[in-house]
Design a protein around this motif. Structure first.
Motif, PDB file in Angstrom:
ATOM      1  N   GLU A   1       7.262   9.397  37.198  1.00 15.37           N
ATOM      2  CA  GLU A   1       7.237   8.280  36.248  1.00 15.37           C
ATOM      3  C   GLU A   1       8.571   7.547  36.217  1.00 15.37           C
ATOM      4  OE1 GLU A   1       7.112   7.677  31.381  1.00 15.37           O
ATOM      5  OE2 GLU A   1       6.515   9.593  32.272  1.00 15.37           O
ATOM      6  N   LEU A   2       9.654   8.301  36.179  1.00 22.22           N
ATOM      7  CA  LEU A   2      10.982   7.684  36.101  1.00 22.22           C
ATOM      8  C   LEU A   2      11.347   6.958  37.388  1.00 22.22           C
ATOM      9  CD1 LEU A   2      12.899  10.584  34.304  1.00 22.22           C
ATOM     10  CD2 LEU A   2      12.171   8.412  33.305  1.00 22.22           C
ATOM     11  N   LEU A   3      11.052   7.561  38.530  1.00 24.05           N
ATOM     12  CA  LEU A   3      11.398   6.931  39.806  1.00 24.05           C
ATOM     13  C   LEU A   3      10.553   5.688  40.061  1.00 24.05           C
ATOM     14  CD1 LEU A   3      11.916  10.116  42.004  1.00 24.05           C
ATOM     15  CD2 LEU A   3      13.667   8.663  40.978  1.00 24.05           C
ATOM     16  N   LYS A   4       9.295   5.720  39.668  1.00 24.46           N
ATOM     17  CA  LYS A   4       8.454   4.527  39.840  1.00 24.46           C
ATOM     18  C   LYS A   4       8.891   3.400  38.915  1.00 24.46           C
ATOM     19  CE  LYS A   4       4.149   6.400  41.744  1.00 24.46           C
ATOM     20  NZ  LYS A   4       2.683   6.551  41.549  1.00 24.46           N
ATOM     21  N   ALA A   5       9.466   3.747  37.774  1.00 21.95           N
ATOM     22  CA  ALA A   5       9.905   2.725  36.825  1.00 21.95           C
ATOM     23  C   ALA A   5      10.994   1.844  37.413  1.00 21.95           C
ATOM     24  CB  ALA A   5      10.399   3.385  35.542  1.00 21.95           C
ATOM     25  N   ILE A   6      11.753   2.372  38.365  1.00 21.91           N
ATOM     26  CA  ILE A   6      12.785   1.551  39.018  1.00 21.91           C
ATOM     27  C   ILE A   6      12.322   1.108  40.404  1.00 21.91           C
ATOM     28  CG2 ILE A   6      14.761   2.384  37.705  1.00 21.91           C
ATOM     29  CD1 ILE A   6      15.316   4.407  39.912  1.00 21.91           C
ATOM     30  N   ASP A   7      11.007   1.071  40.574  1.00 23.00           N
ATOM     31  CA  ASP A   7      10.370   0.489  41.758  1.00 23.00           C
ATOM     32  C   ASP A   7      10.576   1.312  43.027  1.00 23.00           C
ATOM     33  OD1 ASP A   7       8.690  -1.481  42.803  1.00 23.00           O
ATOM     34  OD2 ASP A   7      10.376  -2.618  43.612  1.00 23.00           O
ATOM     35  N   LEU A   8      10.734   2.613  42.896  1.00 24.05           N
ATOM     36  CA  LEU A   8      10.788   3.476  44.070  1.00 24.05           C
ATOM     37  C   LEU A   8       9.368   3.931  44.403  1.00 24.05           C
ATOM     38  CD1 LEU A   8      13.787   3.472  43.185  1.00 24.05           C
ATOM     39  CD2 LEU A   8      13.907   5.869  43.862  1.00 24.05           C
ATOM     40  N   GLY A   9       9.060   3.966  45.688  1.00 22.44           N
ATOM     41  CA  GLY A   9       7.763   4.490  46.104  1.00 22.44           C
ATOM     42  C   GLY A   9       7.798   6.012  46.111  1.00 22.44           C
ATOM     43  N   VAL A  10       6.867   6.657  45.408  1.00 19.05           N
ATOM     44  CA  VAL A  10       6.901   8.112  45.268  1.00 19.05           C
ATOM     45  C   VAL A  10       5.532   8.688  45.621  1.00 19.05           C
ATOM     46  CG1 VAL A  10       7.450  10.050  43.751  1.00 19.05           C
ATOM     47  CG2 VAL A  10       8.549   7.836  43.383  1.00 19.05           C
ATOM     48  N   GLU A  11       5.555   9.703  46.480  1.00 17.26           N
ATOM     49  CA  GLU A  11       4.343  10.429  46.822  1.00 17.26           C
ATOM     50  C   GLU A  11       4.603  11.920  46.674  1.00 17.26           C
ATOM     51  OE1 GLU A  11       2.965   9.436  50.689  1.00 17.26           O
ATOM     52  OE2 GLU A  11       2.735   7.292  50.254  1.00 17.26           O
ATOM     53  N   SER A  12       3.611  12.617  46.105  1.00 16.25           N
ATOM     54  CA  SER A  12       3.740  14.065  45.934  1.00 16.25           C
ATOM     55  C   SER A  12       2.929  14.771  47.002  1.00 16.25           C
ATOM     56  CB  SER A  12       3.252  14.481  44.547  1.00 16.25           C
ATOM     57  OG  SER A  12       3.249  15.893  44.427  1.00 16.25           O
ATOM     58  N   SER A  13       3.563  15.763  47.629  1.00 14.99           N
ATOM     59  CA  SER A  13       2.882  16.508  48.691  1.00 14.99           C
ATOM     60  C   SER A  13       2.019  17.631  48.138  1.00 14.99           C
ATOM     61  CB  SER A  13       3.932  17.092  49.642  1.00 14.99           C
ATOM     62  OG  SER A  13       4.742  18.036  48.952  1.00 14.99           O
ATOM     63  N   GLY A  14       2.164  17.907  46.842  1.00 18.33           N
ATOM     64  CA  GLY A  14       1.436  19.026  46.257  1.00 18.33           C
ATOM     65  C   GLY A  14       2.151  20.353  46.449  1.00 18.33           C
ATOM     66  N   THR A  15       3.291  20.335  47.131  1.00 19.50           N
ATOM     67  CA  THR A  15       4.048  21.571  47.378  1.00 19.50           C
ATOM     68  C   THR A  15       5.367  21.583  46.615  1.00 19.50           C
ATOM     69  OG1 THR A  15       5.127  20.604  49.325  1.00 19.50           O
ATOM     70  CG2 THR A  15       3.043  21.786  49.673  1.00 19.50           C
ATOM     71  N   GLY A  16       5.509  20.655  45.667  1.00 20.61           N
ATOM     72  CA  GLY A  16       6.744  20.593  44.894  1.00 20.61           C
ATOM     73  C   GLY A  16       7.812  19.718  45.498  1.00 20.61           C
ATOM     74  N   VAL A  17       7.493  18.990  46.565  1.00 19.31           N
ATOM     75  CA  VAL A  17       8.452  18.097  47.218  1.00 19.31           C
ATOM     76  C   VAL A  17       7.946  16.671  47.084  1.00 19.31           C
ATOM     77  CG1 VAL A  17       9.586  17.465  49.359  1.00 19.31           C
ATOM     78  CG2 VAL A  17       9.172  19.876  48.842  1.00 19.31           C
ATOM     79  N   LEU A  18       8.825  15.771  46.594  1.00 21.79           N
ATOM     80  CA  LEU A  18       8.478  14.362  46.463  1.00 21.79           C
ATOM     81  C   LEU A  18       9.028  13.586  47.651  1.00 21.79           C
ATOM     82  CD1 LEU A  18       9.220  13.702  42.671  1.00 21.79           C
ATOM     83  CD2 LEU A  18       7.059  14.345  43.746  1.00 21.79           C
ATOM     84  N   THR A  19       8.188  12.716  48.216  1.00 15.17           N
ATOM     85  CA  THR A  19       8.623  11.800  49.267  1.00 15.17           C
ATOM     86  C   THR A  19       8.896  10.451  48.615  1.00 15.17           C
ATOM     87  OG1 THR A  19       7.299  12.954  50.920  1.00 15.17           O
ATOM     88  CG2 THR A  19       8.016  10.722  51.453  1.00 15.17           C
ATOM     89  N   VAL A  20      10.142  10.008  48.671  1.00 13.58           N
ATOM     90  CA  VAL A  20      10.567   8.824  47.934  1.00 13.58           C
ATOM     91  C   VAL A  20      10.996   7.737  48.914  1.00 13.58           C
ATOM     92  CG1 VAL A  20      12.126   7.933  46.157  1.00 13.58           C
ATOM     93  CG2 VAL A  20      11.357  10.313  46.058  1.00 13.58           C
ATOM     94  N   THR A  21      10.384   6.562  48.791  1.00 14.17           N
ATOM     95  CA  THR A  21      10.720   5.408  49.622  1.00 14.17           C
ATOM     96  C   THR A  21      11.620   4.478  48.815  1.00 14.17           C
ATOM     97  OG1 THR A  21       8.599   5.570  50.764  1.00 14.17           O
ATOM     98  CG2 THR A  21       9.822   3.500  50.993  1.00 14.17           C
ATOM     99  N   ILE A  22      12.778   4.167  49.372  1.00 13.88           N
ATOM    100  CA  ILE A  22      13.795   3.382  48.658  1.00 13.88           C
ATOM    101  C   ILE A  22      13.557   1.887  48.906  1.00 13.88           C
ATOM    102  CG2 ILE A  22      16.258   3.059  48.283  1.00 13.88           C
ATOM    103  CD1 ILE A  22      15.181   5.918  47.728  1.00 13.88           C
ATOM    104  N   PRO A  23      13.475   1.071  47.849  1.00 12.89           N
ATOM    105  CA  PRO A  23      13.318  -0.381  48.053  1.00 12.89           C
ATOM    106  C   PRO A  23      14.603  -0.977  48.630  1.00 12.89           C
ATOM    107  CG  PRO A  23      13.644   0.110  45.730  1.00 12.89           C
ATOM    108  CD  PRO A  23      13.517   1.432  46.426  1.00 12.89           C
TER     109      PRO A  23
END
Length: 841
Positions: free
Chosen positions: A467-489
């Motif tokens: 929620e916090l990372l998306k609020a600043i327009d970062l692309g976030v995907e969860s792998s389901g294994t506790g690791v977030l993949t974050v795409t930086i604008p």
């Protein structure tokens, strides 16, 4: 950066007061430096009025008496000095009780004997930023005959104003933006994205959770880019209707876009735009120029408008300046630019300093009908170097020097296209020119959930992190294994480069107050090294003796060395030069502490403080030919002048500072550090008084100087009393300290002291006598001190008497007077043999 609160809330309105907005932004990392009030602090009492009539003031040529309908039960009589006020005008009126910008409260008054109940306002008085001669005319009435209560409809409103809203008695704030709070932000260099109002609104959205409205330019379609070519030099080039752009300096200008507009109508900006610019610290000029400034403030991307018909040959070329090139910029200053500066030129020469400031020759004028709007991405360090070299700081350079993303250029072009159409009636005449890099591959980071907890010390649920990372327009995907993949604008590409940066974002947006207060893991406490302990002991010793510690600049200049009288080639002139000094007075590293001590003394004496005792422990530097690094030496400097102790009624004239006082400090330093320091009165440095200066030896090696400053040098610093100085290599002192000290128990038997006076030649130094006495071989001798020197009656010419106090003690018994006398006689024989001493009767 100044952000008008009204503008910010148009994008994100969390329903907070100004003080609460300040807290929300500062707590989340966007520091609010100050809150300013622009325009009236309150809009109460400001209304739309209709001038029913204007008559000449009976007793003043430049005043008029106006009858103004303000929507009340009866019209108001207002005395006004504006030359342009007349019947049939809708005008802004400040009624009795209204408070003007600056704090003036409107009261009922008499002007030259005529009562006035209110004030008809000009744009300047309301801080609107609109150009007007006299009062601000909002609109006019079409009715020829005006009467109170008739209240005709407004016509011919000023540009950007809806005539239907101009109603008699309406609150002025419903017609015009009357300003309000302006939030001044301190934007750190790593956050150039926050130099745009929309991105500040995004920060507010992330900090408060309030909805963020879409960008005004979202969905705007730009003209398609025209195909580019490569010229004979390998530079990309492209042409559209009436404009050819060549990107010769394509490495430092990473992207260059341009759109040509036709049918441009240049005029004043609408009140809402002008008011926002003024609140943000900009000066409205005309609608086209104001659009470029407005878009820059909104998107954070600088842009520039060229009058296409004033461009020589209809060409623009980005290139590196040759030596000696000049350009006249928009501020009418002719500047000679350094070689290599990025310039934009047309067929007639330079017309803009790339990324810094436009040129006067192609600026937009009231007669302009065709405009080329340029948005470019520049190499940040180059812009910073140009701005620094030319001493030009502009809103554009302050953004471009931080390195903006190439993708951001199109945001500015889209918003400019909107406003050029709405406010200047302009339309693009063809395709867009787009040269250089259009995008950069996105940065993708992996953020393991446990890593965040390990760093912050508490658990932030994965859902909250997303929620916090998306609020600043970062692309976030969860792998389901506790690791977030974050795409930086793109706009955060230079700031968010590691997983730890993402943790920082989570912490500041979740609230640093949520980070628990925990004790750090038990680790060995830091301890001082032996040298650090010695440093502190050395300063404690000298401060305990009444000296004050001072800290001088590590930088200096050749003039300081000239004032010391140092000849060319003197070792202290082997200074390290600074490539980019802060000023000409700080152009090299210091080689001695004396200039800074003397300058501090000079400053104190000029303010009436004449009794000075200073100590400085700092680093001096010497150039080492053949080495990349200078020789750094920890150095101890002391300066004494005036009285050594404060005068009292019992001691009205205490001892003054002199060479002996400085040598006594040397003895104290030697005793503290347990090193054997010798004072040799050979040939002292030129800046010391002849006969009152000496060098300090340690193990036969010179490590410093001591003595009184030459009067010629003291006079240059306006120091009238004798000045004693001491400068030693602290590194040499500490290197010579014994590693492990063996302490002896206190003596169990009392000492016996005897005095010995000997006559010696004037050429024999006292230290030679003391050294001979100590080396006499007497096992009972514990200490030798000189306590008197005599010249005069009873002593031959060329000789003097030296009185020594000898201390004897045995470790196993109490000495008898006879034993002490025998030891003294042995010492006398040694002095007779070694230094030619004769016992004085």
């Amino acid at each position: 950066m100044r952000v008008p609160q009204e503008w910010l809330l148009r994008y994100c309105n969390p329903g907070l007061s100004t003080a609460e907005l300040e807290d929300a932004l500062t707590d989340s990392g966007t520091k609010v430096e100050a809150i300013h009030q622009h325009g009236p602090a309150s809009t109460d009492g400001f209304v739309v009025g209709l001038v029913l009539s204007r008559e000449q003031h009976p007793d003043a040529d430049r005043l008029g008496v106006c009858i103004v309908d303000t929507g009340g039960e009866e019209p108001a009589q207002i005395v006004c000095g504006a030359p342009n006020v007349g019947a049939g005008q809708f005008v802004p009126v400040a009624q009795i009780g209204a408070v003007m910008p600056g704090g003036m409260k409107i009261k009922k008054a008499k002007l030259r004997g005529v009562e006035s109940r209110g004030m008809i306002c000009s744009a300047k008085e309301l801080e609107l930023g609109l150009e007007s001669d006299g009062i601000l005319v909002l609109a006019t009435s079409g009715d020829a005959a005006l009467s109170f209560g008739g209240r005709p409809a407004a016509q011919d409103a000023i540009p950007g104003l809806d005539a239907s809203k101009v109603v008699v008695g309406a609150p002025l704030a419903s017609v015009l933006s009357l300003g309000g709070p302006v939030i001044e932000l301190e934007i750190t260099p790593n956050r150039p994205d926050s130099l745009g109002v929309y991105e500040v609104a995004r920060e507010l959205h992330a900090a408060t959770g309030a909805p963020l409205r879409p960008q005004k330019w979202a969905g705007v379609e730009l003209p398609k880019p025209v195909a580019s070519q490569v010229d004979a030099s390998g530079a990309p080039t492209a042409s559209v209707d009436g404009l050819t752009v060549t990107l010769t300096e394509h490495e430092r200008c990473q992207r260059f876009t341009a759109i040509v507009y036709e049918n441009v109508v240049v005029g004043p900006s609408p009140p809402w735009l002008a008011a926002r610019l003024v609140a943000a610290g900009q000066r409205p000029i005309n609608n086209v120029v104001d659009i470029t400034n407005y878009v820059m403030l909104e998107t954070g991307q600088p842009l520039h408008a060229f009058d296409l018909d004033r461009l020589g040959g209809g060409t623009l070329e980005v290139y590196a300046a040759a030596e000696g090139e000049e350009i006249t910029t928009l501020d009418e200053e002719t500047r000679k630019v350094p070689a290599g500066t990025m310039l934009i030129k047309d067929a007639d020469g330079p017309t803009s300093i790339g990324g810094v400031m436009g040129g006067a020759r192609s600026e937009v004028l009231p007669t302009t009908t065709r405009v080329a709007v340029e948005v470019a991405t520049w190499h940040g360090p180059s812009i910073h170097a140009t701005s620094w070299a030319l001493a030009v700081r502009s809103e554009a350079s302050s953004r471009n020097e931080k390195g903006l993303p190439v993708e951001q250029a199109l945001d500015a072009q889209k918003r400019a296209l909107q406003l050029m159409h709405e406010l200047a009636g302009a339309t693009p005449s063809g395709p867009m020119i787009d040269l250089g890099t259009r995008s950069v591959p996105a940065t993708v980071l992996q953020l393991p959930g446990p890593f965040c907890k390990r760093v912050l010390g508490y658990d932030v649920p994965e859902r909250r992190q997303i929620e916090l990372l998306k609020a600043i327009d970062l692309g976030v995907e969860s792998s389901g294994t506790g690791v977030l993949t974050v795409t930086i604008p793109p706009r955060r590409r230079n700031d968010l480069t590691r997983p730890i940066d993402l943790v920082e974002e989570i912490a500041r947006l979740d609230g640093l107050g949520n980070v628990p207060a925990t004790l750090p893991a038990l680790r060995p406490a830091g301890v001082l090294t032996d040298r650090q302990k010695a440093d502190r002991s050395l300063l404690d010793l000298l401060v305990g003796r009444g000296l004050s510690e001072v800290v001088g600049w590590s930088f200096g200049n050749t003039t300081q060395l000239d004032r010391l009288g140092l000849e060319a080639g003197h070792p202290l002139r082997a200074a390290v030069k600074i490539r980019n000094p802060m000023s000409s007075e700080l152009g090299q590293l210091r080689t001695t502490l004396l200039p800074s001590l003397l300058e501090i003394a000079e400053r104190n004496v000029s303010r009436g403080f004449k009794d000075l005792r200073f100590v400085e422990l700092g680093t001096t530097y010497r150039d080492q030919p053949g080495s990349e690094l200078p020789l750094e030496v920890r150095t101890l400097g002391v300066l004494l002048t005036g009285e050594l102790l404060p005068s009292t009624w019992a001691t009205p004239g205490s001892a003054k500072a002199d060479a002996l006082a400085a040598t006594e400090l040397i003895r104290a330093i030697g005793a503290l550090l347990r090193v054997d320091l010798e004072i040799e009165q050979g040939t002292p440095p030129v800046y010391l008084h002849p006969g009152r200066g000496a060098t300090v030896l340690l193990g036969g090696r010179e490590i410093g100087v001591v003595g009184e400053l030459h009067p010629r040098i003291s006079a240059q610093y306006d120091l009238t009393d004798p000045v004693a100085v001491l400068e030693l290599s602290a590194d040499a002192l500490l290197d010579a300290m014994p590693g492990r000290v063996q302490y002896a128990p206190f003596a169990g038997f009392p000492p016996v002291t005897q005095d010995l006076a000997v006559v010696i030649d004037d050429g024999v130094p006292a230290k030679a006598v003391v050294s001979a006495a100590r080396g006499s071989g007497s096992a009972l001798l514990r200490d030798v001190r000189v306590f008197d020197v005599y010249r005069g009656a009873g002593v031959d010419e060329g000789k003097h008497s030296l009185a020594l106090r000898l201390t004897f003690r045995a470790e196993d018994r109490t000495l008898t007077e006879e034993e002490a006398t025998a030891a003294r006689n042995k010492i006398l024989k040694t002095l007779q043999a070694q230094v030619g001493a004769v016992a004085r009767g």
